[in-house]
Design a protein around this motif. Structure first.
Motif, PDB file in Angstrom:
ATOM      1  N   LEU A  67     -22.376  21.638  16.685  1.00  0.00           N
ATOM      2  CA  LEU A  67     -22.762  21.972  15.308  1.00  0.00           C
ATOM      3  C   LEU A  67     -24.273  22.049  15.162  1.00  0.00           C
ATOM      4  O   LEU A  67     -24.802  22.799  14.350  1.00  0.00           O
ATOM      5  CB  LEU A  67     -22.215  20.923  14.340  1.00  0.00           C
ATOM      6  N   GLY A  68     -24.967  21.239  15.917  1.00  0.00           N
ATOM      7  CA  GLY A  68     -26.421  21.205  15.819  1.00  0.00           C
ATOM      8  C   GLY A  68     -26.980  20.177  16.766  1.00  0.00           C
ATOM      9  O   GLY A  68     -26.249  19.434  17.432  1.00  0.00           O
ATOM     10  N   TYR A 125     -15.927  14.887   9.109  1.00  0.00           N
ATOM     11  CA  TYR A 125     -16.562  16.206   9.185  1.00  0.00           C
ATOM     12  C   TYR A 125     -17.106  16.623   7.816  1.00  0.00           C
ATOM     13  O   TYR A 125     -16.446  16.464   6.790  1.00  0.00           O
ATOM     14  CB  TYR A 125     -15.537  17.233   9.666  1.00  0.00           C
ATOM     15  N   GLN A 180     -19.871  21.525   4.421  1.00  0.00           N
ATOM     16  CA  GLN A 180     -20.957  22.392   3.948  1.00  0.00           C
ATOM     17  C   GLN A 180     -22.310  22.083   4.581  1.00  0.00           C
ATOM     18  O   GLN A 180     -23.316  22.676   4.218  1.00  0.00           O
ATOM     19  CB  GLN A 180     -21.066  22.293   2.415  1.00  0.00           C
ATOM     20  N   GLY A 181     -22.363  21.137   5.520  1.00  0.00           N
ATOM     21  CA  GLY A 181     -23.598  20.889   6.253  1.00  0.00           C
ATOM     22  C   GLY A 181     -24.692  20.239   5.430  1.00  0.00           C
ATOM     23  O   GLY A 181     -24.443  19.473   4.505  1.00  0.00           O
ATOM     24  N   THR A 182     -25.938  20.584   5.751  1.00  0.00           N
ATOM     25  CA  THR A 182     -27.082  19.943   5.112  1.00  0.00           C
ATOM     26  C   THR A 182     -27.509  20.683   3.851  1.00  0.00           C
ATOM     27  O   THR A 182     -27.261  21.882   3.694  1.00  0.00           O
ATOM     28  CB  THR A 182     -28.293  19.899   6.067  1.00  0.00           C
ATOM     29  N   GLU A 228     -30.004  23.763   4.592  1.00  0.00           N
ATOM     30  CA  GLU A 228     -29.543  25.084   4.992  1.00  0.00           C
ATOM     31  C   GLU A 228     -28.990  25.902   3.828  1.00  0.00           C
ATOM     32  O   GLU A 228     -28.715  27.083   3.981  1.00  0.00           O
ATOM     33  CB  GLU A 228     -28.502  24.962   6.110  1.00  0.00           C
ATOM     34  N   THR A 268     -32.479  17.373   5.136  1.00  0.00           N
ATOM     35  CA  THR A 268     -31.527  17.390   6.246  1.00  0.00           C
ATOM     36  C   THR A 268     -30.683  16.132   6.298  1.00  0.00           C
ATOM     37  O   THR A 268     -29.695  16.077   7.028  1.00  0.00           O
ATOM     38  CB  THR A 268     -32.243  17.565   7.598  1.00  0.00           C
ATOM     39  N   LEU A 286     -26.263  15.559   2.869  1.00  0.00           N
ATOM     40  CA  LEU A 286     -25.224  16.448   3.370  1.00  0.00           C
ATOM     41  C   LEU A 286     -24.157  16.673   2.308  1.00  0.00           C
ATOM     42  O   LEU A 286     -24.003  15.873   1.379  1.00  0.00           O
ATOM     43  CB  LEU A 286     -24.613  15.856   4.637  1.00  0.00           C
ATOM     44  N   LEU A 343     -28.137  17.220  11.359  1.00  0.00           N
ATOM     45  CA  LEU A 343     -27.920  18.338  12.267  1.00  0.00           C
ATOM     46  C   LEU A 343     -29.223  18.954  12.745  1.00  0.00           C
ATOM     47  O   LEU A 343     -29.267  19.601  13.771  1.00  0.00           O
ATOM     48  CB  LEU A 343     -27.085  19.426  11.570  1.00  0.00           C
TER      49      LEU A 343
END
Length: 870
Positions: free
Chosen positions: A538-539, A608, A611-613, A616, A661, A664, A864
């Protein structure tokens, strides 16, 4: 009668504090010579500690030079503790000598260097030597390379020289090996000192009955640590202007012991051998011991690791003060230096004859083949003491000049793990565009290589852990004096923890934390990530790679963060993350599922994060932009998580790395605060701050924390203020590609607010979509968060309240309704909260406590994007 008694106690306590201050002032050393030279300056100026520096321009000082020029630095790094003496310098293109009139006797010499661009000169071209009285202090020295390797913006070199005449010469010579070389210096301190280091011969460890006469030598101060205590500034050191640092970055391995402090009733009583000049009261009032469990203490060593220069002899001064016991043979321990016995059966009461009486012991040790110096303590089991424990209050390490009078070591090699100081990255510091101009970011203040040593210690520890080596380079089971990870059969090879008893090397994780989260086998992790298939990455962060994986037969999707053995982060952050997250539960904090330590791995498993950070969704990605209402709700969620850390947990927890970052988003865009590897427990009731090494990410760091190394919850508030402007403007906290005045988002946003043109820099996607009153409230909140002084910043509860207010203003305007407000200007939504508290904070806290009991199954994985600037 209760009130008068309380007042009497307060009055007596106040008098006691004043009396203590008067005693300290009376006992403080008054130097005969105190010369503070601000090189390159024409006037007398005062630094941030109130000390007066004299300029050297205009013939005020005896300087013999054929080619020198006073200059000013072109850029002021935000980590500089003061403009004096760092923003001015004197440049030498040929050999030049300062001559100072002094009284004979020992003196401190401190040289201050700020490797910036001066005129057209590049910092990377500066290579030079410094000599005094027949001693070489520096040779072919590059302040720029040293600062880069240690991740500091400025360097202080401290020496002790015993002057035998009435004059002291300090000569600066550009290196002949470099065609464009020049020498420079920003500040010079020459301060006379009491004879507290030169009086006695010192026994050389490993050579029986061999003593070293140090009376005619010079020293370089390498490390000075307040073990188990907090940072002590030069102004707090009994007139000797020494700086004492926290010992935490130098601790080796998982066995870091516990810290203790003297009770308020206990008064430190100095003796004739150990006076207040030896070390301040605060050093002897705190200590680090092994802990209360004798079984665990028998199976590990309390160990510190230091990076030093090869082929020199070092004086190690250890400071002791028994704060708990009164009798001999209650606590007896052995002392090891570089895997050699320095002291058998050390008994502090036996040395001092009484509790709370300080003593110090000096040992000489040679570093012939290795560039590390180890200090280790272990209980003297054979003496059968009442308590199997060891304790230490302070450490000082000095390098002694060699037979030729040389003290200079080589320039350090910058680690490839450290961020490039001239890289064009959003988390890097601003720098010049020219390849010849080198600008180095500052991390920790002072002369000790705190951050550099931290990265070094972690790297050395993890490498040796993977190889099964102890500090002596031997396998743990075959150590010459004690295996680090357990005695007898509990060796590293057996992978049996002396703490939890799990079939893994779980020495990093406390039994409480291990019981609160799940332990995964390495086989389960490999299966869940298809043997760490690169297609599942993922990163990549500072800790290592993050994979998307599955557990429990594919029924649950998770994020798996695996440590990179060569990472600049490691054991400490791995342990901190588990310790913190296993005990914290809140809707807006990450949820840790479990961990794995099998096969010398360090792996963390989180739910999990779909939608990530937050970052982004703001810039540098192709994801659709967030609406203003979504951004407000995300900021409110993050503020709730931080407010809970500051006020809702058992102890105040300071995150120390708040940034976009580390915020999340789950599948419903609910914000979760992540990455607790740098978090620190806040100060107790008797303190306003925690003194600690500076850590965090550039662009978000509290400038007051930078300057003073004093961490408070208001440091998180400052970082969150940067996040608010980042959300509003959709640009990085630092962008070196912009004009100089725009590089720092915090500085630029505050400038635009002052000029009344903030609307010009907000995200174009938001133009015309933000209610003016909402924008005003949001911007004012961010502005207050970025106040220079922590005491002027709002608490996180107040920040949260204002963000809720801003959201209510935005929603009211979108609905076409006028907001109902009370006389304080708060919308009707908050009337109930205000019934609980006049400022609304208590009501918000109640709401946070309610949130704390709400658990979600879809939470967070950590970080990430690489956290530059740690």
């Amino acid at each position: 009668m209760a009130m008068p008694r309380i007042f009497l106690v307060l009055i007596l306590y106040s008098v006691a504090l004043r009396f203590k201050g008067l005693v300290a002032q009376k006992d403080a050393y008054v130097p005969v010579d105190s010369i503070l030279l601000n090189c390159g300056s024409s006037g007398d100026e005062t630094d941030s500690d109130g000390r007066k520096w004299k300029g050297d321009v205009g013939g005020k000082i005896d300087l013999t030079s054929q080619s020198d020029v006073p200059v000013k630095a072109q850029y002021q790094d935000p980590s500089l503790p003061s403009t004096v003496p760092y923003m001015s310098a004197r440049i030498f293109s040929s050999e030049s000598t300062y001559t100072f009139q002094v009284t004979p006797g020992p003196h401190w010499i401190r040289l201050h260097f700020y490797p910036a661009s001066y005129s057209s000169l590049a910092a990377s071209d500066s290579f030079f030597s410094v000599t005094t009285g027949g001693f070489t202090l520096l040779h072919n020295f590059s302040a720029a390379i040293t600062a880069q390797a240690l991740t500091q913006s400025y360097i202080i070199k401290e020496y002790s020289v015993n002057c035998t005449t009435n004059s002291l010469n300090i000569t600066f010579s550009p290196s002949a090996d470099h065609p464009s070389a020049y020498a420079f210096v920003n500040g010079i301190e020459i301060i006379s000192m009491p004879d507290i280091y030169y009086s006695d011969d010192v026994r050389l460890v490993g050579f029986e009955d061999q003593l070293i006469d140090i009376s005619g030598n010079s020293f370089q101060m390498m490390y000075r640590l307040n073990v188990g205590g907090q940072f002590i500034s030069a102004a707090e050191d009994s007139g000797l202007s020494r700086t004492w640092y926290d010992d935490t970055p130098y601790l080796y391995g998982a066995g870091i012991g516990i810290t203790t402090a003297a009770s308020k009733k206990l008064s430190i009583q100095y003796s004739t051998d150990t006076t207040i000049y030896t070390a301040p009261v605060d050093v002897y009032s705190t200590a680090r011991s092994m802990g209360p469990d004798p079984k665990i203490n028998q199976n590990y060593n309390l160990t510190w690791n230091f990076q030093v220069d090869k082929n020199f002899t070092y004086i190690v001064r250890l400071h002791f003060c028994e704060l708990q016991y009164n009798e001999v043979n209650q606590r007896v321990f052995d002392i090891y230096l570089n895997n050699q016995t320095a002291q058998e059966s050390a008994d502090i009461i036996g040395w001092a004859s009484s509790k709370a009486v300080p003593v110090h012991k000096d040992y000489a040790v040679m570093a012939s083949d290795a560039d590390t110096l180890w200090v280790a303590l272990h209980p003297s089991v054979g003496m059968k003491p009442e308590y199997l424990d060891a304790v230490l209050n302070g450490i000082e390490i000095f390098k002694i000049n060699d037979a030729t009078g040389n003290l200079a070591g080589p320039n350090p090699i910058p680690s490839p793990l450290l961020p490039d100081p001239v890289a064009d990255d959003s988390d890097s510091s601003p720098s010049g565009n020219s390849g010849k101009k080198l600008h180095v970011i500052g991390g920790a203040a002072g002369s000790a290589a705190v951050l550099g040593a931290l990265a070094f210690c972690v790297a050395v520890y993890y490498r040796k852990k993977r190889e099964g080596l102890g500090p002596d380079g031997m396998t743990s089971g075959a150590s010459a004096w004690l295996p680090l990870y357990g005695g007898n059969s509990h060796t590293m090879g057996s992978k049996v923890s002396t703490i939890s008893g799990r079939s893994c090397t779980s020495s990093h994780v406390s039994s409480m934390a291990a019981n609160l989260c799940r332990h995964f086998t390495f086989q389960e992790i490999k299966q869940g990530t298809k043997n760490f298939n690169e297609s599942l990455v993922l990163g990549v962060g500072g800790f290592g790679k993050v994979y998307v994986g599955e557990i429990d037969g594919g029924t649950q999707k998770v994020a798996i963060k695996r440590a990179n053995p060569s990472s600049e982060q490691g054991v400490h952050e791995f342990q901190t993350e588990i310790e913190m997250l296993s005990k914290l539960r809140h809707r807006h904090l990450v949820s840790l599922i479990g961990y794995c330590e099998d096969d010398n791995e360090m792996i963390l498993v989180y739910d999990y994060m779909a939608q990530g950070t937050l970052r982004e969704h703001l810039y540098k990605s192709n994801k659709p932009p967030l609406s203003w209402k979504q951004r407000l709700e995300i900021c409110i969620g993050a503020a709730r998580g931080l407010h809970y850390l500051h006020t809702g947990a058992k102890y105040t927890i300071i995150h120390r790395d708040v940034k976009t970052t580390n915020i999340l988003l789950d599948d419903k865009f609910v914000a979760k605060v992540s990455d607790f590897g740098l978090s620190k427990t806040g100060p107790g009731l008797d303190h306003t701050h925690v003194s600690t090494v500076v850590k965090g990410s550039f662009g978000y760091l509290d400038p007051e924390y930078f300057r003073r190394q004093q961490l408070t919850d208001k440091s998180d508030v400052y970082s969150f203020g940067v996040v608010l402007f980042e959300v509003l403007c959709a640009r990085p906290a630092l962008n070196p590609s912009l004009p100089k005045e725009q590089v720092s988002l915090a500085d630029w946003a505050l400038h635009c607010m002052k000029k009344g043109v903030l609307e010009d820099i907000i995200d174009p996607q938001l133009k015309g979509k933000i209610n003016p009153e909402c924008l005003k409230k949001f911007a004012e909140t961010a502005q207050k968060c970025l106040s220079d002084h922590g005491m002027d910043r709002p608490a996180m509860g107040d920040v949260l309240w204002n963000l809720e207010f801003a959201l209510q203003l935005q929603e009211s305007s979108e609905d076409g309704k006028a907001s109902t407000t009370d006389k304080s200007g708060a919308p009707g939504l908050f009337n109930e909260l205000n019934n609980h508290s006049s400022d609304g904070v208590v009501g918000v806290e109640a709401m946070m406590n309610e949130d704390a009991s709400t658990l979600t199954s879809t939470e967070v994985f950590s970080q990430l994007i690489s956290p530059k600037g740690r």
